[in-house]
Design a protein around this motif. Structure first.
Motif, PDB file in Angstrom:
ATOM      1  N   THR A 234       0.868  -1.166   0.000  1.00 38.04           N
ATOM      2  CA  THR A 234       0.000   0.000   0.000  1.00 38.04           C
ATOM      3  C   THR A 234       0.904   1.215   0.000  1.00 38.04           C
ATOM      4  O   THR A 234       1.805   1.315   0.847  1.00 38.04           O
ATOM      5  CB  THR A 234      -0.900   0.016   1.262  1.00 38.04           C
ATOM      6  N   LEU A 235       0.688   2.115  -0.942  1.00 36.23           N
ATOM      7  CA  LEU A 235       1.417   3.388  -0.969  1.00 36.23           C
ATOM      8  C   LEU A 235       0.574   4.418  -0.246  1.00 36.23           C
ATOM      9  O   LEU A 235      -0.612   4.589  -0.553  1.00 36.23           O
ATOM     10  CB  LEU A 235       1.639   3.870  -2.401  1.00 36.23           C
ATOM     11  N   ARG A 236       1.185   5.101   0.714  1.00 36.08           N
ATOM     12  CA  ARG A 236       0.454   6.141   1.434  1.00 36.08           C
ATOM     13  C   ARG A 236       1.410   7.092   2.131  1.00 36.08           C
ATOM     14  O   ARG A 236       2.606   6.834   2.242  1.00 36.08           O
ATOM     15  CB  ARG A 236      -0.521   5.521   2.424  1.00 36.08           C
ATOM     16  N   GLU A 237       0.833   8.195   2.612  1.00 38.63           N
ATOM     17  CA  GLU A 237       1.600   9.136   3.413  1.00 38.63           C
ATOM     18  C   GLU A 237       1.855   8.521   4.787  1.00 38.63           C
ATOM     19  O   GLU A 237       1.140   7.606   5.213  1.00 38.63           O
ATOM     20  CB  GLU A 237       0.834  10.452   3.567  1.00 38.63           C
TER      21      GLU A 237
ATOM     22  N   ALA B  61       5.832   2.809   0.974  1.00 45.36           N
ATOM     23  CA  ALA B  61       5.254   1.515   0.626  1.00 45.36           C
ATOM     24  C   ALA B  61       5.256   0.632   1.865  1.00 45.36           C
ATOM     25  O   ALA B  61       6.315   0.355   2.437  1.00 45.36           O
ATOM     26  CB  ALA B  61       6.056   0.866  -0.497  1.00 45.36           C
ATOM     27  N   PHE B  62       4.082   0.199   2.261  1.00 47.73           N
ATOM     28  CA  PHE B  62       3.908  -0.666   3.421  1.00 47.73           C
ATOM     29  C   PHE B  62       3.480  -2.050   2.957  1.00 47.73           C
ATOM     30  O   PHE B  62       2.618  -2.166   2.086  1.00 47.73           O
ATOM     31  CB  PHE B  62       2.830  -0.107   4.350  1.00 47.73           C
ATOM     32  N   ASN B  63       4.075  -3.087   3.543  1.00 53.98           N
ATOM     33  CA  ASN B  63       3.606  -4.440   3.230  1.00 53.98           C
ATOM     34  C   ASN B  63       2.399  -4.753   4.111  1.00 53.98           C
ATOM     35  O   ASN B  63       1.967  -3.925   4.925  1.00 53.98           O
ATOM     36  CB  ASN B  63       4.722  -5.478   3.341  1.00 53.98           C
ATOM     37  N   SER B  64       1.859  -5.938   3.974  1.00 56.31           N
ATOM     38  CA  SER B  64       0.638  -6.303   4.710  1.00 56.31           C
ATOM     39  C   SER B  64       0.861  -6.424   6.217  1.00 56.31           C
ATOM     40  O   SER B  64      -0.106  -6.488   6.981  1.00 56.31           O
ATOM     41  CB  SER B  64       0.073  -7.614   4.160  1.00 56.31           C
ATOM     42  N   HIS B  65       2.120  -6.427   6.653  1.00 58.59           N
ATOM     43  CA  HIS B  65       2.442  -6.496   8.083  1.00 58.59           C
ATOM     44  C   HIS B  65       2.728  -5.121   8.679  1.00 58.59           C
ATOM     45  O   HIS B  65       3.126  -5.020   9.845  1.00 58.59           O
ATOM     46  CB  HIS B  65       3.648  -7.413   8.318  1.00 58.59           C
TER      47      HIS B  65
ATOM     48  N   LEU C 274       6.458   0.927  -8.405  1.00 62.05           N
ATOM     49  CA  LEU C 274       6.331   1.696  -9.638  1.00 62.05           C
ATOM     50  C   LEU C 274       4.931   1.541 -10.232  1.00 62.05           C
ATOM     51  O   LEU C 274       4.326   2.516 -10.673  1.00 62.05           O
ATOM     52  CB  LEU C 274       7.406   1.293 -10.645  1.00 62.05           C
ATOM     53  N   SER C 275       4.387   0.346 -10.211  1.00 60.72           N
ATOM     54  CA  SER C 275       3.042   0.110 -10.728  1.00 60.72           C
ATOM     55  C   SER C 275       2.003   0.933  -9.965  1.00 60.72           C
ATOM     56  O   SER C 275       1.134   1.587 -10.567  1.00 60.72           O
ATOM     57  CB  SER C 275       2.705  -1.379 -10.645  1.00 60.72           C
ATOM     58  N   GLU C 276       2.077   0.917  -8.648  1.00 59.60           N
ATOM     59  CA  GLU C 276       1.139   1.696  -7.828  1.00 59.60           C
ATOM     60  C   GLU C 276       1.351   3.199  -8.033  1.00 59.60           C
ATOM     61  O   GLU C 276       0.388   3.972  -7.986  1.00 59.60           O
ATOM     62  CB  GLU C 276       1.290   1.332  -6.353  1.00 59.60           C
ATOM     63  N   SER C 277       2.585   3.596  -8.273  1.00 59.53           N
ATOM     64  CA  SER C 277       2.878   5.011  -8.537  1.00 59.53           C
ATOM     65  C   SER C 277       2.222   5.459  -9.840  1.00 59.53           C
ATOM     66  O   SER C 277       1.685   6.566  -9.937  1.00 59.53           O
ATOM     67  CB  SER C 277       4.388   5.246  -8.611  1.00 59.53           C
ATOM     68  N   ILE C 278       2.271   4.608 -10.844  1.00 57.87           N
ATOM     69  CA  ILE C 278       1.642   4.918 -12.131  1.00 57.87           C
ATOM     70  C   ILE C 278       0.133   5.087 -11.939  1.00 57.87           C
ATOM     71  O   ILE C 278      -0.464   6.038 -12.467  1.00 57.87           O
ATOM     72  CB  ILE C 278       1.972   3.823 -13.171  1.00 57.87           C
ATOM     73  N   LEU C 279      -0.481   4.200 -11.174  1.00 57.55           N
ATOM     74  CA  LEU C 279      -1.917   4.329 -10.896  1.00 57.55           C
ATOM     75  C   LEU C 279      -2.215   5.631 -10.154  1.00 57.55           C
ATOM     76  O   LEU C 279      -3.199   6.318 -10.444  1.00 57.55           O
ATOM     77  CB  LEU C 279      -2.412   3.133 -10.086  1.00 57.55           C
ATOM     78  N   TYR C 280      -1.368   5.982  -9.203  1.00 49.72           N
ATOM     79  CA  TYR C 280      -1.525   7.223  -8.440  1.00 49.72           C
ATOM     80  C   TYR C 280      -1.441   8.431  -9.379  1.00 49.72           C
ATOM     81  O   TYR C 280      -2.264   9.352  -9.291  1.00 49.72           O
ATOM     82  CB  TYR C 280      -0.441   7.311  -7.354  1.00 49.72           C
TER      83      TYR C 280
END
Length: 171
Positions: A5-8, A71-75, A117-123
């Motif tokens: 998950t990409l977030r602040e 970028a945070f993993n599921s943990h 990078l993929s999530e950044s493109i979506l963002y």
């Protein structure tokens, strides 16, 4: 593979941020842009000022507005970060581009860079619809980064005299 998950950053991320920051990063890589210079090594201040960088506030005049996400993993572990630059300066046209990312050293070779990078493109597609393509660069010798960019649709334009590969990704 963990999804990310990409977030602040949030105040509750202090331990995760500290763990990621304290990894053995390459000397030329800045994990947390402006953490020292603007937030004066205060995590609480960093969380407060991060959103201002995307508005072009507090940053040096030669820098461009940037959204910095982690970028945070599921943990809940920080596995990387990305800087999404809203525009390009002359310098960023050669080195840096629209997206600069890094994976925490202990988390490399797990597919996180490709996801970041993929999530950044979506963002970018969601928040910057005026952009129809983005520039992503890497060192010519960084085979892993080149593969990551190519997996995300990057088309090599050229290699600079400073040995930087310049890729464009159509949105």
């Amino acid at each position: 593979m963990n999804t990310i998950t990409l977030r602040e950053l949030r105040l509750s991320d202090k331990a995760a941020f500290s763990a990621a920051s304290n990894e053995l990063w390459e000397s030329h890589f800045i994990f947390a842009h402006y953490f020292e210079s603007i937030a004066h090594n205060s995590f609480e201040k960093y969380v407060e000022v991060l959103p201002l960088f995307s508005k072009g506030k507090l940053i040096p005049s030669e820098h461009v507005p940037s959204t910095i996400l982690f970028a945070f993993n599921s943990h809940g572990k920080i596995v990387g970060r990305v800087s999404i630059r809203h525009t390009l300066s002359e310098a960023l046209m050669i080195i840096g581009g629209h997206v600069g990312y890094g994976v925490v050293p202990s988390e490399r070779r797990k597919g996180y860079a490709t996801q970041i990078l993929s999530e950044s493109i979506l963002y970018i597609k969601l928040h910057f619809p005026q952009l129809d393509r983005i520039l992503v660069t890497c060192d010519e010798s960084n085979i892993a980064s080149a593969k990551t960019i190519e997996k995300n649709g990057g088309v090599l334009e050229n290699i600079t005299e400073d040995h930087k590969k310049r890729y464009w990704i159509d949105l």
